[in-house]
Design a protein around this motif. Sequence first.
Motif, PDB file in Angstrom:
ATOM      1  N   ASN A 219      19.873 -32.220 -12.294  1.00 62.18           N
ATOM      2  CA  ASN A 219      18.488 -32.169 -11.828  1.00 62.18           C
ATOM      3  C   ASN A 219      17.569 -31.317 -12.695  1.00 62.18           C
ATOM      4  O   ASN A 219      16.371 -31.245 -12.437  1.00 62.18           O
ATOM      5  CB  ASN A 219      18.443 -31.653 -10.386  1.00 62.18           C
ATOM      6  N   LYS A 220      18.101 -30.669 -13.725  1.00 60.58           N
ATOM      7  CA  LYS A 220      17.295 -29.757 -14.535  1.00 60.58           C
ATOM      8  C   LYS A 220      16.139 -30.457 -15.249  1.00 60.58           C
ATOM      9  O   LYS A 220      15.048 -29.896 -15.366  1.00 60.58           O
ATOM     10  CB  LYS A 220      18.165 -29.017 -15.556  1.00 60.58           C
ATOM     11  N   ALA A 221      16.339 -31.658 -15.721  1.00 63.17           N
ATOM     12  CA  ALA A 221      15.311 -32.351 -16.493  1.00 63.17           C
ATOM     13  C   ALA A 221      14.030 -32.552 -15.693  1.00 63.17           C
ATOM     14  O   ALA A 221      12.924 -32.422 -16.239  1.00 63.17           O
ATOM     15  CB  ALA A 221      15.828 -33.694 -16.992  1.00 63.17           C
ATOM     16  N   LYS A 222      14.149 -32.817 -14.416  1.00 66.46           N
ATOM     17  CA  LYS A 222      12.944 -33.049 -13.605  1.00 66.46           C
ATOM     18  C   LYS A 222      12.222 -31.751 -13.257  1.00 66.46           C
ATOM     19  O   LYS A 222      11.111 -31.772 -12.764  1.00 66.46           O
ATOM     20  CB  LYS A 222      13.283 -33.830 -12.331  1.00 66.46           C
ATOM     21  N   ARG A 223      12.830 -30.619 -13.542  1.00 70.78           N
ATOM     22  CA  ARG A 223      12.242 -29.326 -13.206  1.00 70.78           C
ATOM     23  C   ARG A 223      11.583 -28.636 -14.401  1.00 70.78           C
ATOM     24  O   ARG A 223      10.821 -27.692 -14.215  1.00 70.78           O
ATOM     25  CB  ARG A 223      13.328 -28.393 -12.663  1.00 70.78           C
ATOM     26  N   CYS A 224      11.859 -29.085 -15.598  1.00 69.97           N
ATOM     27  CA  CYS A 224      11.504 -28.321 -16.803  1.00 69.97           C
ATOM     28  C   CYS A 224      10.007 -28.148 -17.024  1.00 69.97           C
ATOM     29  O   CYS A 224       9.603 -27.248 -17.760  1.00 69.97           O
ATOM     30  CB  CYS A 224      12.176 -28.912 -18.033  1.00 69.97           C
ATOM     31  N   ASN A 225       9.177 -28.960 -16.422  1.00 66.89           N
ATOM     32  CA  ASN A 225       7.732 -28.835 -16.622  1.00 66.89           C
ATOM     33  C   ASN A 225       7.044 -28.031 -15.534  1.00 66.89           C
ATOM     34  O   ASN A 225       5.821 -27.881 -15.558  1.00 66.89           O
ATOM     35  CB  ASN A 225       7.097 -30.222 -16.720  1.00 66.89           C
ATOM     36  N   ILE A 226       7.793 -27.520 -14.592  1.00 63.57           N
ATOM     37  CA  ILE A 226       7.215 -26.726 -13.505  1.00 63.57           C
ATOM     38  C   ILE A 226       7.250 -25.262 -13.919  1.00 63.57           C
ATOM     39  O   ILE A 226       8.300 -24.712 -14.224  1.00 63.57           O
ATOM     40  CB  ILE A 226       7.981 -26.961 -12.189  1.00 63.57           C
ATOM     41  N   LYS A 227       6.069 -24.641 -13.920  1.00 66.25           N
ATOM     42  CA  LYS A 227       5.920 -23.263 -14.387  1.00 66.25           C
ATOM     43  C   LYS A 227       5.906 -22.307 -13.198  1.00 66.25           C
ATOM     44  O   LYS A 227       5.139 -22.503 -12.256  1.00 66.25           O
ATOM     45  CB  LYS A 227       4.651 -23.118 -15.196  1.00 66.25           C
ATOM     46  N   VAL A 228       6.740 -21.278 -13.301  1.00 73.66           N
ATOM     47  CA  VAL A 228       6.934 -20.372 -12.183  1.00 73.66           C
ATOM     48  C   VAL A 228       6.812 -18.921 -12.640  1.00 73.66           C
ATOM     49  O   VAL A 228       7.422 -18.529 -13.640  1.00 73.66           O
ATOM     50  CB  VAL A 228       8.331 -20.581 -11.541  1.00 73.66           C
ATOM     51  N   LYS A 229       6.032 -18.154 -11.903  1.00 77.49           N
ATOM     52  CA  LYS A 229       5.982 -16.702 -12.100  1.00 77.49           C
ATOM     53  C   LYS A 229       6.973 -16.114 -11.099  1.00 77.49           C
ATOM     54  O   LYS A 229       6.925 -16.439  -9.911  1.00 77.49           O
ATOM     55  CB  LYS A 229       4.583 -16.155 -11.860  1.00 77.49           C
ATOM     56  N   VAL A 230       7.847 -15.232 -11.577  1.00 77.11           N
ATOM     57  CA  VAL A 230       8.931 -14.721 -10.731  1.00 77.11           C
ATOM     58  C   VAL A 230       8.880 -13.206 -10.669  1.00 77.11           C
ATOM     59  O   VAL A 230       8.763 -12.545 -11.707  1.00 77.11           O
ATOM     60  CB  VAL A 230      10.312 -15.176 -11.264  1.00 77.11           C
ATOM     61  N   TYR A 231       8.999 -12.678  -9.463  1.00 75.71           N
ATOM     62  CA  TYR A 231       8.970 -11.236  -9.235  1.00 75.71           C
ATOM     63  C   TYR A 231      10.332 -10.713  -8.815  1.00 75.71           C
ATOM     64  O   TYR A 231      10.506 -10.265  -7.697  1.00 75.71           O
ATOM     65  CB  TYR A 231       7.969 -10.893  -8.132  1.00 75.71           C
ATOM     66  N   SER A 232      11.307 -10.774  -9.638  1.00 79.12           N
ATOM     67  CA  SER A 232      12.597 -10.108  -9.409  1.00 79.12           C
ATOM     68  C   SER A 232      13.621 -10.695 -10.360  1.00 79.12           C
ATOM     69  O   SER A 232      13.595 -11.887 -10.684  1.00 79.12           O
ATOM     70  CB  SER A 232      13.061 -10.234  -7.964  1.00 79.12           C
ATOM     71  N   ASN A 233      14.519  -9.832 -10.810  1.00 78.75           N
ATOM     72  CA  ASN A 233      15.537 -10.285 -11.758  1.00 78.75           C
ATOM     73  C   ASN A 233      16.506 -11.269 -11.126  1.00 78.75           C
ATOM     74  O   ASN A 233      16.923 -12.235 -11.764  1.00 78.75           O
ATOM     75  CB  ASN A 233      16.288  -9.086 -12.340  1.00 78.75           C
ATOM     76  N   PHE A 234      16.906 -11.035  -9.862  1.00 79.53           N
ATOM     77  CA  PHE A 234      17.862 -11.959  -9.263  1.00 79.53           C
ATOM     78  C   PHE A 234      17.258 -13.351  -9.124  1.00 79.53           C
ATOM     79  O   PHE A 234      17.935 -14.354  -9.337  1.00 79.53           O
ATOM     80  CB  PHE A 234      18.428 -11.406  -7.939  1.00 79.53           C
TER      81      PHE A 234
ATOM     82  N   LYS B 252      14.869 -14.540 -11.094  1.00 77.28           N
ATOM     83  CA  LYS B 252      14.744 -15.081 -12.454  1.00 77.28           C
ATOM     84  C   LYS B 252      16.041 -15.779 -12.863  1.00 77.28           C
ATOM     85  O   LYS B 252      16.013 -16.845 -13.468  1.00 77.28           O
ATOM     86  CB  LYS B 252      14.408 -13.973 -13.452  1.00 77.28           C
ATOM     87  N   ASP B 253      17.175 -15.175 -12.515  1.00 77.08           N
ATOM     88  CA  ASP B 253      18.466 -15.803 -12.827  1.00 77.08           C
ATOM     89  C   ASP B 253      18.582 -17.168 -12.155  1.00 77.08           C
ATOM     90  O   ASP B 253      19.024 -18.143 -12.768  1.00 77.08           O
ATOM     91  CB  ASP B 253      19.622 -14.915 -12.369  1.00 77.08           C
ATOM     92  N   THR B 254      18.191 -17.237 -10.890  1.00 74.57           N
ATOM     93  CA  THR B 254      18.279 -18.498 -10.141  1.00 74.57           C
ATOM     94  C   THR B 254      17.323 -19.535 -10.713  1.00 74.57           C
ATOM     95  O   THR B 254      17.719 -20.685 -10.973  1.00 74.57           O
ATOM     96  CB  THR B 254      17.979 -18.262  -8.647  1.00 74.57           C
ATOM     97  N   ILE B 255      16.078 -19.142 -10.911  1.00 79.83           N
ATOM     98  CA  ILE B 255      15.050 -20.056 -11.429  1.00 79.83           C
ATOM     99  C   ILE B 255      15.445 -20.579 -12.811  1.00 79.83           C
ATOM    100  O   ILE B 255      15.309 -21.768 -13.099  1.00 79.83           O
ATOM    101  CB  ILE B 255      13.679 -19.344 -11.482  1.00 79.83           C
ATOM    102  N   THR B 256      15.954 -19.703 -13.662  1.00 79.73           N
ATOM    103  CA  THR B 256      16.405 -20.113 -14.995  1.00 79.73           C
ATOM    104  C   THR B 256      17.548 -21.109 -14.887  1.00 79.73           C
ATOM    105  O   THR B 256      17.562 -22.132 -15.578  1.00 79.73           O
ATOM    106  CB  THR B 256      16.829 -18.884 -15.821  1.00 79.73           C
ATOM    107  N   ASP B 257      18.528 -20.806 -14.026  1.00 78.17           N
ATOM    108  CA  ASP B 257      19.669 -21.703 -13.862  1.00 78.17           C
ATOM    109  C   ASP B 257      19.231 -23.078 -13.359  1.00 78.17           C
ATOM    110  O   ASP B 257      19.836 -24.081 -13.711  1.00 78.17           O
ATOM    111  CB  ASP B 257      20.689 -21.090 -12.904  1.00 78.17           C
ATOM    112  N   MET B 258      18.166 -23.119 -12.580  1.00 80.92           N
ATOM    113  CA  MET B 258      17.678 -24.391 -12.051  1.00 80.92           C
ATOM    114  C   MET B 258      16.877 -25.180 -13.079  1.00 80.92           C
ATOM    115  O   MET B 258      16.649 -26.372 -12.894  1.00 80.92           O
ATOM    116  CB  MET B 258      16.851 -24.148 -10.787  1.00 80.92           C
ATOM    117  N   GLY B 259      16.452 -24.528 -14.156  1.00 84.02           N
ATOM    118  CA  GLY B 259      15.763 -25.239 -15.228  1.00 84.02           C
ATOM    119  C   GLY B 259      14.252 -25.161 -15.194  1.00 84.02           C
ATOM    120  O   GLY B 259      13.576 -25.830 -15.989  1.00 84.02           O
TER     121      GLY B 259
END
Length: 173
Positions: A91-106, A108-115
Amino acid sequence: MRIITTPMCKDLLDIAGIDNYNVVMPNEIKDADVVITLSETKCDIDKIPVKLNSFTQLYDSIMTLKNEFNTQVDLKRVNEIYDLIQLNDQNKAKRCNIKVKVYSNFLKDTITDMGYQITDEDYDYIVVPDYMNDIKLTDNTIVVSSHKNVSRNIIKRLKSRYELLENKLCMQQ
């Protein structure tokens, strides 16, 4: 060998096949040969740091403990995690154009893993942990549970986090 861990890591040890350990609160870490706890937890005892913010981190942490202690893992649960990693990767390909500002390292790890793309500018959504009270909530803010109101079952905890983010971030595009 006296092994201790914290409540957030207990399920990890069970999956990794470690069955002789004590669970203590992070502020009670003492009197052990080794502590297995989240990488960001500070302690003065020899520590095996683990990360549990994504399915990939969970899998890697299980394998680290398996190798360190020469244990037999809970194969059913490890296979479930592996399947969740594969599904996430699909499912990563469909997520790659969604831009997210993240407030926490944990997160960020999840959001990065999701693509998703992490950025501080021109973002579509803001993702914050539930313990941050000083962030102004807007229509594009997603609040994610961290330690309170989450399952102690690490697979359920991660699945619910991924599902929340998928539903809020991806389905609205």
